[in-house]
Design a protein around this motif. Structure first.
Motif, PDB file in Angstrom:
ATOM      1  N   GLN A 134       0.708  -1.102  -0.111  1.00  0.00           N
ATOM      2  CA  GLN A 134       0.087  -0.206  -0.159  1.00  0.00           C
ATOM      3  C   GLN A 134       0.869   1.330  -0.027  1.00  0.00           C
ATOM      4  N   GLU A 135       2.101   1.252   0.719  1.00  0.00           N
ATOM      5  CA  GLU A 135       2.986   2.361   0.598  1.00  0.00           C
ATOM      6  C   GLU A 135       3.532   2.719  -0.892  1.00  0.00           C
ATOM      7  N   VAL A 136       3.796   1.444  -1.381  1.00  0.00           N
ATOM      8  CA  VAL A 136       4.458   1.530  -2.683  1.00  0.00           C
ATOM      9  C   VAL A 136       3.434   2.185  -3.819  1.00  0.00           C
ATOM     10  N   LEU A 137       2.120   1.646  -3.674  1.00  0.00           N
ATOM     11  CA  LEU A 137       1.076   2.202  -4.601  1.00  0.00           C
ATOM     12  C   LEU A 137       0.909   3.706  -4.012  1.00  0.00           C
ATOM     13  N   ALA A 138       0.914   4.034  -2.972  1.00  0.00           N
ATOM     14  CA  ALA A 138       0.559   5.539  -2.517  1.00  0.00           C
ATOM     15  C   ALA A 138       1.732   6.338  -3.108  1.00  0.00           C
ATOM     16  N   CYS A 139       3.057   5.916  -2.832  1.00  0.00           N
ATOM     17  CA  CYS A 139       4.134   6.530  -3.465  1.00  0.00           C
ATOM     18  C   CYS A 139       3.907   7.063  -4.860  1.00  0.00           C
ATOM     19  N   TYR A 140       3.560   5.826  -5.618  1.00  0.00           N
ATOM     20  CA  TYR A 140       3.387   6.092  -7.150  1.00  0.00           C
ATOM     21  C   TYR A 140       2.250   7.082  -7.557  1.00  0.00           C
ATOM     22  N   VAL A 141       1.323   6.960  -6.479  1.00  0.00           N
ATOM     23  CA  VAL A 141       0.050   7.774  -7.104  1.00  0.00           C
ATOM     24  C   VAL A 141       0.622   9.270  -6.820  1.00  0.00           C
ATOM     25  N   VAL A 142       1.116   9.553  -5.740  1.00  0.00           N
ATOM     26  CA  VAL A 142       1.673  10.935  -5.500  1.00  0.00           C
ATOM     27  C   VAL A 142       2.593  11.256  -6.091  1.00  0.00           C
ATOM     28  N   ASN A 143       3.658  10.530  -6.636  1.00  0.00           N
ATOM     29  CA  ASN A 143       4.922  11.041  -7.454  1.00  0.00           C
ATOM     30  C   ASN A 143       4.752  10.854  -8.833  1.00  0.00           C
ATOM     31  N   THR A 144       3.925  10.226  -9.425  1.00  0.00           N
ATOM     32  CA  THR A 144       3.784  10.046 -11.107  1.00  0.00           C
ATOM     33  C   THR A 144       2.389  10.561 -11.415  1.00  0.00           C
ATOM     34  N   SER A 145       2.494  10.354 -12.863  1.00  0.00           N
ATOM     35  CA  SER A 145       1.233  10.897 -13.592  1.00  0.00           C
ATOM     36  C   SER A 145       1.301   9.949 -14.704  1.00  0.00           C
ATOM     37  N   ALA A 146      -0.088  10.133 -15.586  1.00  0.00           N
ATOM     38  CA  ALA A 146       0.107   9.393 -16.527  1.00  0.00           C
ATOM     39  C   ALA A 146       1.096   9.905 -17.768  1.00  0.00           C
ATOM     40  N   GLU A 147       1.366  11.091 -17.878  1.00  0.00           N
ATOM     41  CA  GLU A 147       2.308  11.449 -18.802  1.00  0.00           C
ATOM     42  C   GLU A 147       3.922  11.378 -18.215  1.00  0.00           C
ATOM     43  N   ASP A 148       4.111  11.517 -17.043  1.00  0.00           N
ATOM     44  CA  ASP A 148       5.283  11.595 -16.441  1.00  0.00           C
ATOM     45  C   ASP A 148       5.602  10.521 -15.375  1.00  0.00           C
ATOM     46  N   ASP A 149       6.572   9.625 -15.739  1.00  0.00           N
ATOM     47  CA  ASP A 149       7.057   8.706 -14.631  1.00  0.00           C
ATOM     48  C   ASP A 149       8.392   8.729 -13.958  1.00  0.00           C
ATOM     49  N   SER A 150       8.798   9.911 -14.009  1.00  0.00           N
ATOM     50  CA  SER A 150      10.001  10.045 -13.530  1.00  0.00           C
ATOM     51  C   SER A 150       9.802  10.160 -11.841  1.00  0.00           C
ATOM     52  N   GLY A 151       8.862  10.336 -11.388  1.00  0.00           N
ATOM     53  CA  GLY A 151       8.866  10.208  -9.887  1.00  0.00           C
ATOM     54  C   GLY A 151       8.806   9.010  -9.262  1.00  0.00           C
ATOM     55  N   LYS A 152       8.979   7.883 -10.022  1.00  0.00           N
ATOM     56  CA  LYS A 152       9.398   6.534  -9.535  1.00  0.00           C
ATOM     57  C   LYS A 152      10.659   6.371  -8.829  1.00  0.00           C
ATOM     58  N   LYS A 153      11.573   7.385  -9.232  1.00  0.00           N
ATOM     59  CA  LYS A 153      12.780   7.298  -8.576  1.00  0.00           C
ATOM     60  C   LYS A 153      12.637   7.607  -7.102  1.00  0.00           C
ATOM     61  N   LYS A 154      11.702   8.358  -6.692  1.00  0.00           N
ATOM     62  CA  LYS A 154      11.436   8.837  -5.026  1.00  0.00           C
ATOM     63  C   LYS A 154      10.955   7.602  -4.400  1.00  0.00           C
ATOM     64  N   CYS A 155      10.408   6.503  -5.271  1.00  0.00           N
ATOM     65  CA  CYS A 155       9.659   5.400  -4.490  1.00  0.00           C
ATOM     66  C   CYS A 155      10.639   4.279  -4.299  1.00  0.00           C
ATOM     67  N   ALA A 156      11.854   4.404  -4.731  1.00  0.00           N
ATOM     68  CA  ALA A 156      12.806   3.309  -4.622  1.00  0.00           C
ATOM     69  C   ALA A 156      13.064   2.880  -3.094  1.00  0.00           C
ATOM     70  N   PRO A 157      13.242   3.436  -2.212  1.00  0.00           N
ATOM     71  CA  PRO A 157      13.350   3.206  -0.716  1.00  0.00           C
ATOM     72  C   PRO A 157      12.108   2.378  -0.486  1.00  0.00           C
ATOM     73  N   VAL A 158      10.821   2.900  -0.836  1.00  0.00           N
ATOM     74  CA  VAL A 158       9.710   2.224  -0.334  1.00  0.00           C
ATOM     75  C   VAL A 158       9.468   0.764  -1.060  1.00  0.00           C
ATOM     76  N   LEU A 159      10.037   0.697  -2.119  1.00  0.00           N
ATOM     77  CA  LEU A 159       9.825  -0.538  -3.074  1.00  0.00           C
ATOM     78  C   LEU A 159      10.729  -1.512  -2.477  1.00  0.00           C
ATOM     79  N   GLU A 160      12.028  -0.792  -2.007  1.00  0.00           N
ATOM     80  CA  GLU A 160      13.076  -1.774  -1.406  1.00  0.00           C
ATOM     81  C   GLU A 160      12.476  -2.487  -0.122  1.00  0.00           C
TER      82      GLU A 160
END
Length: 103
Positions: free
Chosen positions: A19-45
């Motif tokens: 749920q934390e990973v999904l929440a991070c993706y929702v907050v930091n990415t959009s349909a046009e821009d996936d560059s925010g996925k880098k911010k979610c690396a610690p949560v994904l780890e």
């Protein structure tokens, strides 16, 4: 993990991390821009660690190796003597030991 339910019917042990990973993706990415996925690396780890326990296993291996090294380097207090080892701790068996050694 696909359903989010554990063995006893409740949420699985890693579901809060997912749920934390999904929440991070929702907050930091959009349909046009996936560059925010880098911010979610610690949560994904953290989520992957919950699933596979690789860091925990590495830590356990390191601790066991250090413990074995410390045990091998220190002398034992109650180490058996050679005579006790030959006689397997039996009393009054010195004659048997002499016969075995040919003396």
């Amino acid at each position: 993990m696909a359903s989010g339910y554990g063995l006893q019917g409740g949420p699985s042990r890693c579901f809060p991390f997912w749920q934390e990973v999904l929440a991070c993706y929702v907050v930091n990415t959009s349909a046009e821009d996936d560059s925010g996925k880098k911010k979610c690396a610690p949560v994904l780890e953290d989520y992957y660690e919950c699933l596979h326990h690789k860091k925990e296993a590495a830590r356990v291996r390191a601790l066991q190796a250090a413990y074995r090294k410390a045990e091998a380097s220190s002398a034992r207090e109650n180490a058996p003597s050679a005579g006790q080892i030959r006689n397997l701790g039996l009393l009054d068996k010195e004659e048997d030991t002499k016969q075995v050694l040919g003396g």
